[in-house]
Scaffold this active site. Structure first.
Site, PDB file in Angstrom:
ATOM      1  N   ARG A  45       0.831  -1.238   0.000  1.00  0.00           N
ATOM      2  CA  ARG A  45       0.000   0.000   0.000  1.00  0.00           C
ATOM      3  C   ARG A  45       0.857   1.276   0.000  1.00  0.00           C
ATOM      4  O   ARG A  45       0.421   2.327   0.452  1.00  0.00           O
ATOM      5  CB  ARG A  45      -0.965   0.025   1.182  1.00  0.00           C
ATOM      6  N   LYS A  47       3.569  11.898 -10.545  1.00  0.00           N
ATOM      7  CA  LYS A  47       2.685  11.135 -11.434  1.00  0.00           C
ATOM      8  C   LYS A  47       3.366   9.822 -11.777  1.00  0.00           C
ATOM      9  O   LYS A  47       4.523   9.821 -12.227  1.00  0.00           O
ATOM     10  CB  LYS A  47       2.437  11.911 -12.727  1.00  0.00           C
ATOM     11  N   GLU A  78      10.679  19.499 -23.572  1.00  0.00           N
ATOM     12  CA  GLU A  78      10.001  19.745 -22.282  1.00  0.00           C
ATOM     13  C   GLU A  78      10.534  21.025 -21.634  1.00  0.00           C
ATOM     14  O   GLU A  78       9.803  21.712 -20.936  1.00  0.00           O
ATOM     15  CB  GLU A  78      10.179  18.549 -21.332  1.00  0.00           C
ATOM     16  N   LYS A 103       8.052  23.649 -12.477  1.00  0.00           N
ATOM     17  CA  LYS A 103       7.222  22.470 -12.224  1.00  0.00           C
ATOM     18  C   LYS A 103       6.848  22.392 -10.746  1.00  0.00           C
ATOM     19  O   LYS A 103       5.696  22.119 -10.392  1.00  0.00           O
ATOM     20  CB  LYS A 103       7.953  21.199 -12.675  1.00  0.00           C
ATOM     21  N   GLU A 163      -3.787  17.666 -10.129  1.00  0.00           N
ATOM     22  CA  GLU A 163      -4.233  18.096 -11.454  1.00  0.00           C
ATOM     23  C   GLU A 163      -5.739  18.355 -11.520  1.00  0.00           C
ATOM     24  O   GLU A 163      -6.454  17.785 -12.350  1.00  0.00           O
ATOM     25  CB  GLU A 163      -3.808  17.076 -12.518  1.00  0.00           C
ATOM     26  N   ARG A 212      -2.338  22.475 -12.970  1.00  0.00           N
ATOM     27  CA  ARG A 212      -1.320  21.512 -13.414  1.00  0.00           C
ATOM     28  C   ARG A 212      -1.550  21.057 -14.857  1.00  0.00           C
ATOM     29  O   ARG A 212      -0.619  20.640 -15.542  1.00  0.00           O
ATOM     30  CB  ARG A 212      -1.296  20.300 -12.464  1.00  0.00           C
ATOM     31  N   ASN A 231       0.507  20.162 -19.656  1.00  0.00           N
ATOM     32  CA  ASN A 231       0.229  19.326 -20.829  1.00  0.00           C
ATOM     33  C   ASN A 231       0.343  20.109 -22.132  1.00  0.00           C
ATOM     34  O   ASN A 231      -0.048  19.603 -23.182  1.00  0.00           O
ATOM     35  CB  ASN A 231      -1.183  18.725 -20.732  1.00  0.00           C
ATOM     36  N   HIS A 249       1.035  18.378 -25.331  1.00  0.00           N
ATOM     37  CA  HIS A 249       0.966  16.934 -25.095  1.00  0.00           C
ATOM     38  C   HIS A 249      -0.255  16.263 -25.706  1.00  0.00           C
ATOM     39  O   HIS A 249      -0.202  15.074 -26.010  1.00  0.00           O
ATOM     40  CB  HIS A 249       1.031  16.631 -23.593  1.00  0.00           C
ATOM     41  N   HIS A 303       0.863  13.358 -27.819  1.00  0.00           N
ATOM     42  CA  HIS A 303       0.563  11.948 -27.542  1.00  0.00           C
ATOM     43  C   HIS A 303      -0.159  11.308 -28.724  1.00  0.00           C
ATOM     44  O   HIS A 303       0.085  10.148 -29.066  1.00  0.00           O
ATOM     45  CB  HIS A 303      -0.295  11.813 -26.284  1.00  0.00           C
ATOM     46  N   HIS A 339       9.044  10.862 -27.846  1.00  0.00           N
ATOM     47  CA  HIS A 339       8.076  11.667 -27.096  1.00  0.00           C
ATOM     48  C   HIS A 339       8.375  13.163 -27.256  1.00  0.00           C
ATOM     49  O   HIS A 339       7.498  13.942 -27.622  1.00  0.00           O
ATOM     50  CB  HIS A 339       8.117  11.247 -25.619  1.00  0.00           C
TER      51      HIS A 339
END
Ligand code: GLY
Length: 374
Positions: free
Chosen positions: A124, A146, A188, A230, A240, A244, A248, A251, A255, A272
């Protein structure tokens, strides 16, 4: 004098530091000591890093008396799946990992995401440390908690928020990357400048040559500035729910291009960061359609992306992408299927905003104007 910098990710009792510097990995035993409860450490890396950076990290830790249990996973995005997650969890358990042990993720974004997710569900939740070895991971994926794996429906759709205890970004690791990977990592960095820092944008424009030659001082400044932005955004919106999403920028297009080119690009491939660079250029152009941004800014952004040796036009990568397919992948990326698309657009360089209602028909017209096929 070697330069070291420390950026705090301020999240209350989950706060941590990003340690940035030249050969900073030499200080690893000291940096991690507050978080280790016994001399045994679990380190996960991939096969590529295993033959370059891992031997040095292993020696540094073993010379300080740590006993290492090393697990290698195959290199590449294909390892971010349920099967590898299960193999990794089994190996950690078979090696008798305990609830209070720490796991080090040594590698790029794939390793960070996979190990972070495994750490978030094992017992956990156990502690983990990020040692990112690519530029992309040093400025983005290793910070902010993330973690995720990919599933057949799309990238990063199964995951969790699980903050690392420390991030250690050694700029010397970047010399192990190919020039193509270095350039892709800068997409980035450019993202941060375009979304929120005009003066950083100008600094990047002036220093692109030095940065591509991996000048240490310039790299440290670029990484520190990116990490600070960041950290600021993650502090304000860890889960998010709002701001946040700005991270993206580029992105949603990016993506979708990654997915379409790498599945249907007839032998072409796209990294990427290359897809994100193109995505940022498109976000700027789409902002013009919404009369938010102006053409001068789009031209300046395209020039900066090109200065870092990155493609700016998807047609240079593949001429076969279909608009309907790109839009379908854009929807999976944003986890919604209605006619509204959320995109990060620009009011100008350094001023990104969230547009929650970009209609399919407007997107289709825009992509058609960019030369994509119906
Ligand atoms: N890579 C985007 C984020 O961490 O939110």
């Amino acid at each position: 004098m070697r330069e070291f910098r420390k950026v705090k990710v301020d999240l209350g009792d989950k706060s941590y530091h990003v340690h940035i510097g030249e050969n900073i990995v030499d200080l690893l035993p000291e940096i991690i000591s507050p978080f280790v409860t016994r001399k045994k450490i679990f380190l996960v890396s991939d096969e590529a890093v295993g033959s370059t950076i891992l031997p040095r990290v292993r020696k540094i830790l073993e010379d300080s008396g740590f006993e290492l249990s090393v697990i290698l996973v195959p290199s590449g995005e294909k390892s971010k799946n349920f099967e590898q997650l299960q193999i990794l969890l089994s190996e950690l358990l078979d090696n008798n990992i305990e609830r209070r042990d720490i796991v080090i993720a040594l590698g790029g974004g794939v390793i960070g995401d996979l190990v972070g997710f495994a750490s978030s569900i094992l017992y956990r939740g156990i502690n983990f440390i990020q040692i990112p070895t690519t530029l992309l991971a040093q400025v983005d994926s290793s910070i902010g908690g993330k973690t995720a794996i990919n599933v057949k429906q799309g990238k990063n759709l199964v995951g969790s928020f699980h903050q690392p205890k420390i991030v250690v970004a050694d700029v010397n690791f970047l010399s192990t990357l190919s020039l193509r990977e270095v350039k892709a990592g800068f997409a980035e960095v450019i993202k941060y400048a375009v979304l929120g820092d005009r003066s950083f944008f100008d600094w990047l424009s002036e220093n692109s040559k030095k940065l591509l030659k991996l000048n240490t001082e310039s790299l440290i400044h670029a990484i520190e500035t990116s990490c600070k932005m960041k950290a600021k955004i993650v502090k304000e919106d860890e889960y998010e729910q709002g701001k946040r999403v700005l991270l993206n920028l580029g992105h949603t297009f990016g993506h979708a291009f990654e997915k379409s080119v790498n599945t249907n690009g007839e032998g072409q491939s796209i990294l990427h960061g290359e897809a994100i660079g193109i995505g940022i250029c498109l976000a700027a152009k789409l902002s013009e359609d919404f009369e938010e941004s102006n053409i001068e800014d789009s031209i300046a952004i395209e020039k900066l992306v090109a200065d870092f040796g990155l493609p700016t036009n998807i047609l240079d990568i593949s001429k076969n992408l279909k608009i309907s397919e790109v839009i379908k992948f854009m929807k999976h990326d944003k986890k919604r299927s209605d006619d509204k698309n959320t995109l990060i657009l620009l009011k100008g360089i350094g001023e990104a905003f969230i547009h929650n209602d970009v209609k399919d028909k407007d997107l289709a017209r825009f992509l058609n104007n960019q030369g994509l096929k119906k």
